[in-house]
Write an enzyme that holds these catalytic residues in place. Structure first.
Site, short mmCIF file in Angstrom:
data_model
loop_
_atom_site.label_atom_id
_atom_site.label_comp_id
_atom_site.label_asym_id
_atom_site.label_seq_id
_atom_site.Cartn_x
_atom_site.Cartn_y
_atom_site.Cartn_z
N GLN A 102 -7.75 -5.17 9.54
CA GLN A 102 -6.64 -4.58 10.50
C GLN A 102 -7.34 -2.80 11.47
O GLN A 102 -6.55 -2.25 11.88
CB GLN A 102 -5.36 -4.40 10.35
CG GLN A 102 -5.43 -5.17 9.10
CD GLN A 102 -3.52 -5.08 8.96
OE1 GLN A 102 -2.53 -4.95 9.12
NE2 GLN A 102 -3.38 -4.77 6.91
N ASP B 232 -3.66 7.10 4.71
CA ASP B 232 -2.96 6.01 4.29
C ASP B 232 -4.05 5.63 6.49
O ASP B 232 -4.17 6.32 7.23
CB ASP B 232 -1.61 6.23 5.34
CG ASP B 232 -1.04 4.27 5.30
OD1 ASP B 232 -1.53 3.41 4.85
OD2 ASP B 232 0.43 4.24 5.68
N GLU B 233 -4.31 4.17 6.93
CA GLU B 233 -4.95 3.48 8.08
C GLU B 233 -5.68 4.21 8.29
O GLU B 233 -6.18 4.65 8.82
CB GLU B 233 -3.49 3.90 8.46
CG GLU B 233 -1.73 3.12 8.47
CD GLU B 233 -1.96 2.01 8.70
OE1 GLU B 233 -3.12 1.25 9.00
OE2 GLU B 233 -0.94 1.11 8.57
N ARG C 169 1.93 -10.12 10.59
CA ARG C 169 3.48 -9.23 10.42
C ARG C 169 4.44 -11.03 10.28
O ARG C 169 5.73 -10.28 9.83
CB ARG C 169 4.02 -9.26 12.41
CG ARG C 169 2.73 -8.04 12.67
CD ARG C 169 2.68 -7.73 11.93
NE ARG C 169 1.35 -7.41 10.98
CZ ARG C 169 0.96 -6.54 9.96
NH1 ARG C 169 2.21 -5.12 9.42
NH2 ARG C 169 0.51 -6.57 9.21
N LYS D 127 0.27 -1.12 0.27
CA LYS D 127 -0.33 -0.23 -0.37
C LYS D 127 0.96 1.74 0.31
O LYS D 127 0.75 1.91 -0.43
CB LYS D 127 -1.01 0.53 1.42
CG LYS D 127 0.08 0.24 2.55
CD LYS D 127 -1.15 -0.19 3.61
CE LYS D 127 -0.94 -0.08 4.80
NZ LYS D 127 0.03 1.25 5.40
N THR D 128 2.21 0.89 0.71
CA THR D 128 3.13 2.41 0.75
C THR D 128 3.13 2.74 -0.61
O THR D 128 3.56 3.84 -1.16
CB THR D 128 3.63 2.27 1.84
OG1 THR D 128 3.51 2.18 2.92
CG2 THR D 128 4.39 3.02 1.78
#
Length: 761
Positions: A262, A231-232, A624, A42-43
């Site tokens: 998330q 973002d997020e 993770r 996504k970044t």
């Protein structure tokens, strides 16, 4: 392993993008929701789209606002964009919601009645102020927790509820706690204003208030920021949502990137409906799903997909990867938290020795609550394995650092009463508590700030001569450095201040910890010397000549987050809560404490929404892991001073048998084998051996067989360390042992309170 394409190798911002990433990147105008699964790049999409807007559509960087959730992510994003564009994106704003809010308030706080050189109170300073206010209104801090009051105020602010409205709506509440919050909230907010300070929640709430009260100003920011990227997004609360809604209302050029699976911050006000209802809020929005994972093996992803599929409130997506196969998920049953910690450290050591290319930084241990870190840290220290704890006592929260920063805050903002109270008699300058109280009363009665009152302490009634001299010298010191701050670099100013206070000597005189404290202050000075306000000017693309370098340094310090303290270059195992782990990745991950009641927490079973959030937190932990995932749990665990007896978390049941392998620690097998008459038969293990499990419902204090100690046996105590048993007396609940500890000598202990552990080889 196949990695996400490297930006440093790309000749174009579009090179190496998969079809879904490219679709999101090339979107131009109008709202777009990018549902980005864990590890889906996504970044890369966010940075590539910014470059696409600049290169292909001619959008000036100064018309772009990108919002992230950590300072570290903001810095990395700006650096990636700079590399792709081949030039600094001058004028573009990239930062956290809090940092963006602080920037806006630095320019326009005067419209709300604050001076533009305001202080930003962190959690500790805010808590001190809440306690001070509740004492003023007659609420005993021992009966009514300042932390609980502060949390309720924070929640109200995140919902954009003002102090006045909260008081009006709740002053007659049947809930006594809420009534008390209504008594504290208005004077707390007034105290912030009087001290020219904002707390962290104000950095979100006040920009919204500013825009709603100043339509012309809002119009100018809408014109400036023609494109918004967030973002997020799944973690946004009401205040953050309203901020974005106001800025995007005309052009709707809003890209939000997030993962509803998330969303794990509901407990601090995040509203998952912001992402679930995005298409309703912004009609015609495009939706792009990023489901290709570049991080984990397929087995790990299959486990994650199986777990999260049990949630009902989600958009729905399935992670996939080209990395087929992988190691199974290992589920390890252990005796207690000490045994669990030793198994984790032992497995890390084994993998570290056997795994080519692995370093200690390749491993992370994640847990649900901070309290679990104690047993883990004990085990890592005992075995000499380097580790770092993220989210424990942060550097800027250490006492000595807070003291020095209080001096700097008062120098920057002479109205900061919390800073004044903290350091007016540190180091000691002959000012007693009674003198401070009398000065405060006089300052309140005369309308003076505490610093102004200190300058005129000779006029205050009943302040003794020694106190007057102390106040006068302190006020002169602060005024001297306030003038110095207009001319000096912040590093030079801090060096001079610490030297004049002779702070190093005072800290060294505090005993064994003094040397560490002095080193921490030296580290703060080093950071101040490295601080470059010109870089801040360049990044913001604005003239900040009205602020001193000290003002900007204090703002940067105030906005540092827990995860920003993680040192990715340190070759050490990372220990952190699952909440702090979001956004990170490690080759090998251990999730500890997977017992019902601990993860998920017991209270989650009372509310389906909370249980789903706990399951999302587990999903975050699973994703993770790149290569190996280990899940550990303990049959018994000491919590809040008492033993609890555990069963494997129901969350683990969702992982299919085909993806998992189950193991038992050596200590648990030995404990089971030593008391077969008190146990029950278990299924045969992989080696075909039939094992017995202890009767965990029995009271261990009444069981004369467990624990059993013999002379010469090696044991471990959480405080005294390792030692040898030299005598055993008594029985049952009165069983006592005498131990010769390696470092502290001989101690006689009552077994049922000592929490001794066998020092297994």
């Amino acid at each position: 392993m196949p990695d996400e394409p490297s930006l440093s190798e790309a000749t174009s911002h579009l090179e190496g993008l998969n079809p879904e990433q490219r679709e999101a990147t090339e979107h131009f105008e109008g709202p777009i929701l990018v549902l980005a699964g864990a590890g889906s790049g996504k970044t890369r999409v966010l940075t590539a789209r910014i470059c696409h807007l600049v290169r292909e559509h001619g959008v000036p960087p100064g018309r772009i606002l990108a919002v992230t959730f950590t300072n570290k992510a903001a810095g990395e994003m700006r650096e990636r964009i700079r590399r792709l564009l081949g030039a600094e994106p001058a004028g573009m704003w990239v930062g956290t919601f809090h940092a963006v809010g602080a920037r806006i308030l630095r320019r326009h706080a005067d419209r709300l009645g604050w001076d533009r050189t305001f202080s930003i109170f962190d959690a500790e300073q805010s808590l001190r102020l809440v306690k001070r206010v509740q004492e003023q209104v007659g609420l005993d801090p021992k009966r009514w927790s300042p932390k609980a009051l502060r949390a309720e105020i924070s929640n109200a602010k995140n919902q954009l509820v003002t102090a006045e409205r909260f008081a009006q709506e709740n002053e007659g509440s049947f809930d006594l706690f809420v009534r008390n919050v209504a008594r504290v909230f208005p004077p707390y907010q007034q105290a912030l204003h009087d001290q020219n300070a904002f707390d962290f929640d104000d950095l979100l709430m006040k920009p919204v208030e500013l825009f709603e009260q100043n339509p012309g100003l809002l119009a100018s920011y809408r014109e400036r920021f023609a494109f918004l990227l967030v973002d997020e997004y799944q973690d946004t609360n009401r205040a953050q949502f309203r901020f974005l809604e106001l800025l995007a209302a005309d052009h709707a050029n809003l890209m939000v990137v997030g993962d509803d699976d998330q969303s794990i911050y509901g407990w601090r006000g995040a509203d998952i409906r912001n992402i679930l209802d995005f298409e309703n809020t912004f009609p015609g929005a495009r939706v792009v799903r990023l489901e290709r994972n570049y991080r984990s093996t397929q087995r790990i992803l299959d486990a994650a997909n199986s777990v999260i599929a049990e949630n009902v409130n989600r958009k729905g997506k399935t992670l996939r990867t080209e990395r087929v196969g992988g190691e199974p998920v290992t589920i390890v049953e252990t005796f207690d938290e000490g045994d669990e910690a030793r198994w984790i450290v032992g497995d890390i050591e084994r993998r570290f020795q056997d795994g080519p290319g692995l370093q200690y930084r390749s491993f992370a241990v994640l847990y649900r609550t901070n309290a679990q870190a104690r047993a883990l840290e004990d085990a890592f220290r005992r075995e000499g394995v380097p580790y770092q704890v993220v989210g424990s006592v942060r550097f800027y929260e250490r006492r000595e650092i807070q003291d020095v920063l209080a001096y700097l805050r008062l120098i920057s903002n002479p109205r900061d009463a919390v800073a004044f109270d903290r350091v007016v008699n540190y180091p000691r300058r002959g000012i007693g508590l009674a003198s401070q109280e009398r000065l405060t009363e006089w300052a309140t009665a005369t309308g003076l700030t505490l610093l102004e009152a200190a300058e005129r302490a000779g006029e205050a009634p009943d302040v003794p001569a020694g106190g007057m001299r102390g106040f006068a010298s302190f006020a002169a010191l602060i005024r001297k450095y306030s003038l110095r701050a207009t001319q000096a670099r912040v590093g030079e100013l801090l060096e001079e201040l610490v030297e004049e206070l002779d702070l190093g000597r005072h800290l060294m005189n505090e005993g064994p910890e003094g040397e560490d404290r002095a080193r921490n202050v030296a580290e703060l000075i080093a950071g101040a010397l490295d601080f470059d306000a010109d870089v801040v000017d360049a990044e913001e693309g604005e003239d900040l000549d009205t602020f001193t370098e000290l003002d900007l340094f204090l703002q940067q310090v105030a906005l540092v987050a827990d995860v920003d303290t993680l040192d990715p270059d340190a070759d050490s195992v990372t220990l952190m809560t699952l909440h702090n782990a979001k956004g990170l990745e490690f080759p090998a991950v251990y999730i500890a404490g997977l017992e019902d009641g601990l993860f998920p927490l017991s209270r989650a079973y009372d509310d389906p929404a909370t249980l789903e959030e706990e399951r999302r937190l587990f999903y975050v932990g699973i994703t993770r892991a790149e290569e190996k995932l280990n899940l550990t749990w303990a049959r018994q665990r000491r919590r809040a001073g008492d033993f609890t007896y555990g069963t494997l978390s129901s969350f683990v049941d969702a992982i299919p048998d085909s993806l998992r392998e189950e193991r038992t620690s050596d200590r648990l097998r030995i404990a089971a084998a030593s008391t077969p008459h008190r146990g029950r038969r278990s299924a045969a293990g992989d080696d075909g051996a039939v094992r017995y499990e202890p009767d965990w419902d029995a009271d261990p204090g009444m069981n004369q067989d467990v624990p059993r100690y013999v002379k010469g046996e090696r044991v471990v105590h959480e405080t005294f360390g390792s030692g040898s048993v030299v005598e055993v007396t008594g029985f049952g609940r009165d069983l006592k042992v005498t131990v010769d500890f390696d470092n502290v000598g001989r101690k006689r202990l009552l077994v049922r309170y000592a929490n001794l552990e066998k020092d297994w080889p």
